[in-house]
Write a protein that holds these residues in place. Structure first.
Motif, short mmCIF file in Angstrom:
data_model
loop_
_atom_site.label_atom_id
_atom_site.label_comp_id
_atom_site.label_asym_id
_atom_site.label_seq_id
_atom_site.Cartn_x
_atom_site.Cartn_y
_atom_site.Cartn_z
N MET A 1 15.34 38.34 -47.35
CA MET A 1 16.15 38.64 -46.18
C MET A 1 16.70 40.07 -46.24
SD MET A 1 17.37 37.39 -43.29
CE MET A 1 17.60 35.60 -43.35
N GLY A 2 16.92 40.56 -47.46
CA GLY A 2 17.37 41.94 -47.61
C GLY A 2 16.37 42.91 -47.01
N ALA A 3 15.07 42.68 -47.27
CA ALA A 3 14.03 43.54 -46.69
C ALA A 3 13.93 43.32 -45.19
CB ALA A 3 12.69 43.24 -47.37
N ALA B 1 17.78 49.51 -53.69
CA ALA B 1 19.21 49.23 -53.69
C ALA B 1 19.66 48.68 -52.34
CB ALA B 1 19.99 50.49 -54.03
N GLN B 2 19.10 49.22 -51.25
CA GLN B 2 19.44 48.73 -49.91
C GLN B 2 18.98 47.29 -49.71
OE1 GLN B 2 17.54 51.66 -47.44
NE2 GLN B 2 19.32 53.02 -47.40
N ILE B 3 17.77 47.00 -50.19
CA ILE B 3 17.25 45.62 -50.09
C ILE B 3 18.14 44.66 -50.87
CG2 ILE B 3 15.34 44.11 -50.74
CD1 ILE B 3 13.45 46.46 -50.17
N CYS B 4 18.49 45.07 -52.09
CA CYS B 4 19.30 44.19 -52.96
C CYS B 4 20.72 44.04 -52.45
CB CYS B 4 19.31 44.73 -54.38
SG CYS B 4 17.70 44.65 -55.21
N LYS B 5 21.24 45.09 -51.79
CA LYS B 5 22.60 45.02 -51.27
C LYS B 5 22.77 43.89 -50.28
CE LYS B 5 26.05 47.76 -48.75
NZ LYS B 5 26.32 49.05 -48.07
N VAL B 6 21.74 43.66 -49.48
CA VAL B 6 21.78 42.57 -48.51
C VAL B 6 21.21 41.28 -49.12
CG1 VAL B 6 20.97 41.75 -46.26
CG2 VAL B 6 21.60 44.15 -46.57
N LEU C 1 20.65 40.20 -52.38
CA LEU C 1 21.26 39.53 -53.53
C LEU C 1 22.42 38.61 -53.15
CD1 LEU C 1 21.17 42.16 -56.44
CD2 LEU C 1 20.03 39.94 -56.35
N PRO C 2 23.37 39.05 -52.32
CA PRO C 2 24.44 38.11 -51.93
C PRO C 2 23.90 36.88 -51.21
CG PRO C 2 25.06 40.36 -51.38
CD PRO C 2 23.62 40.40 -51.77
N ILE C 3 22.88 37.06 -50.36
CA ILE C 3 22.31 35.92 -49.65
C ILE C 3 21.63 34.98 -50.64
CG2 ILE C 3 20.68 35.18 -47.87
CD1 ILE C 3 21.01 37.92 -46.58
N ALA C 4 20.86 35.55 -51.57
CA ALA C 4 20.17 34.73 -52.56
C ALA C 4 21.17 33.98 -53.44
CB ALA C 4 19.27 35.61 -53.42
N CYS C 5 22.22 34.68 -53.86
CA CYS C 5 23.25 34.02 -54.69
C CYS C 5 23.94 32.92 -53.91
CB CYS C 5 24.27 35.05 -55.16
SG CYS C 5 23.65 36.21 -56.38
N GLY D 1 28.03 39.81 -48.15
CA GLY D 1 29.00 39.40 -49.16
C GLY D 1 29.97 38.35 -48.65
N ILE D 2 30.23 38.35 -47.33
CA ILE D 2 31.14 37.35 -46.76
C ILE D 2 30.57 35.95 -46.92
CG2 ILE D 2 32.22 36.53 -44.62
CD1 ILE D 2 32.31 39.45 -43.70
#
Length: 449
Positions: free
Chosen positions: A71-73, A235-240, A242-246, A384-385
């Motif tokens: 989803m980050g991508a 970093a941009q992909i992970c910024k979005v 990683l929070p969704i995946a977590c 992150g929310i």
């Protein structure tokens, strides 16, 4: 390829046009997962049903984590498409291909080495241990196919096309169901047959999706120089992502903890909980589809500096999904046996499953709210929310609620079924609070300007 500009035209039409193919794709994906249980139930006993339900829950957790990362991508591609930045979109696609290829390779090795640990952690009933382990081994070997399918689908959705990913799932669905009857019914392979059908269906789907990608016009080009890991893009992909995946991973961890609690109560309860989890995943298809649609529309419109269209998609999505949730909750108060009875002929499993579903069904109502808000926040790069509200709900309600219900109400699954809906209610309230906080802040900034 027909390009879909989600920054133009009717917001409602764009939302429905994007959500329906995604909904159908999710329906087919869930349907062939349910088909595994259905076919296994026709030809095998409770131990095989338990093995497939436990194994498929582990695989579902892994899949939603992969989807969250991708989803980050998707969001980054959507924002670049909305901003008409072709180079940014091309670099994001190239980086995603390399990044997720490496991720899939590492994850596959780790899972294959840890299959025994995972089987034990799940507190799998002894009668189902060997089949659960075999099911997981085969499915873990198919992780590269799951990852490849989701990356390709994410690229299409980021470009505004949710129709072709639906075709990819349709191919996997047809192949998987056909192989279920051949391998489980014809050759008597049980859980191993269900796993082989799933993996082979995904493999065929990946090949089909790659063929569909060739020569398609996404509105941007991906060059050979783009096929590399660019630190800033990663970093941009992970910024979005990683929070969704977590967030999604932790939700699934909560479900698995509930499954572990159920497994400790015996084979009947374990089978009942596994069946209901499959039914709930089906009922969640509508809010899941609108989460994805709202995310894509928000990403493109925020990229195009049209936030009012993003908010309009959120409002319409809430209206549709809340109505669906209310219907599901009401239906399952009176006719839960019509759904649970599709997957078992065991009277004890049926009774336990109906009690669990009556309470659990309310989750479709409350989750509809936080799903839509999560899609909006993700598209606005505030993933992150979603992570925060899910962590709070899991730690405060979902896990402790399920545990305490199992301790104080050992004779019924109905109280344990309330853990998830109450957790979703808390998440919904937190999302609403964050939305109005950011909305008021944006209005203040507009006044100051």
């Amino acid at each position: 390829m027909e390009r879909n500009d989600l920054t133009q035209g009717s917001v409602g039409k764009n939302l429905i046009r994007f959500a329906l193919p995604y909904l159908l794709a999710c329906f087919m994906q869930t349907f062939y997962g349910m088909a595994d249980l259905f076919v296994v139930g026709l030809y095998n006993g409770s131990e095989t049903t338990t093995a497939v339900s436990i194994g498929s829950q582990v695989m579902h957790m892994l899949t939603v984590i992969i989807v969250g990362l991708v989803m980050g991508a998707t969001v980054r591609i959507g924002r670049y498409v909305g901003a008409k930045d072709e180079r940014g979109a091309g670099k994001t696609v190239g980086c995603a291909i390399v990044l997720f290829s490496a991720f899939a390779a590492v994850l596959t090795v780790i899972l294959l080495l840890g299959v025994n640990i995972i089987t034990n952690v799940m507190l799998t009933p002894q009668e189902a241990v060997s089949e659960t382990r075999l099911y997981l081994l085969i499915c873990f070997a198919g992780i590269p196919f799951i990852t490849a399918y989701n990356v390709v689908s994410g690229i299409f959705r980021g470009a505004g096309d949710s129709r072709r990913p639906m075709y990819f799932v349709a191919v996997a669905c047809v192949v998987n169901i056909a192989l279920d009857f051949v391998l489980i019914g014809g050759y008597g392979l049980g859980a191993a047959g269900a796993a082989l059908g799933t993996v082979l269906g995904q493999a065929v789907s990946v090949v089909f999706s790659l063929v569909m990608m060739r020569g398609r016009d996404f509105g941007f080009q991906v060059t050979r120089q783009d096929i590399r890991v660019d630190r800033e893009t990663a970093a941009q992909i992970c910024k979005v992502g990683l929070p969704i995946a977590c967030q999604d991973g932790l939700i699934q961890v909560a479900f698995i903890v509930i499954t572990v609690i159920a497994n400790s109560r015996g084979l009947v309860v374990s089978a009942a909980v596994g069946i209901v989890e499959k039914i709930i995943s089906f009922l969640f298809l509508v809010p899941s589809a609108f989460l994805s649609a709202i995310s894509a529309i928000t990403a493109q419109n925020m990229g195009a500096n049209k936030p009012e269209r993003a908010r309009a998609s959120l409002g319409l999505g809430l209206l549709i999904t809340v109505c669906w949730g209310a219907f599901c909750a009401l239906y399952n108060q009176f006719l839960p046996q019509t759904l649970v009875g599709l997957f078992t002929r065991d009277a004890l499993v049926l009774a336990a499953g109906c009690a669990y579903l009556r309470a659990y069904a309310f989750d479709t109502l409350f989750a509809a709210v936080h799903f839509c808000f999560s899609g909006y926040f993700c598209g606005d790069q505030k993933a992150g929310i979603s992570f925060v509200h899910n962590i709070i709900a899991i730690v405060m309600i979902r896990i402790p609620g399920a545990y305490l219900a199992g301790v104080y109400f050992p004779d019924s699954l109905y109280p344990m079924g309330w853990a998830a809906p109450l957790g979703s209610l808390l998440s919904a309230l937190i999302c609403i609070a964050f939305y109005f906080y950011y909305r008021r802040r944006a209005l203040r900034e507009e006044i100051m300007i």
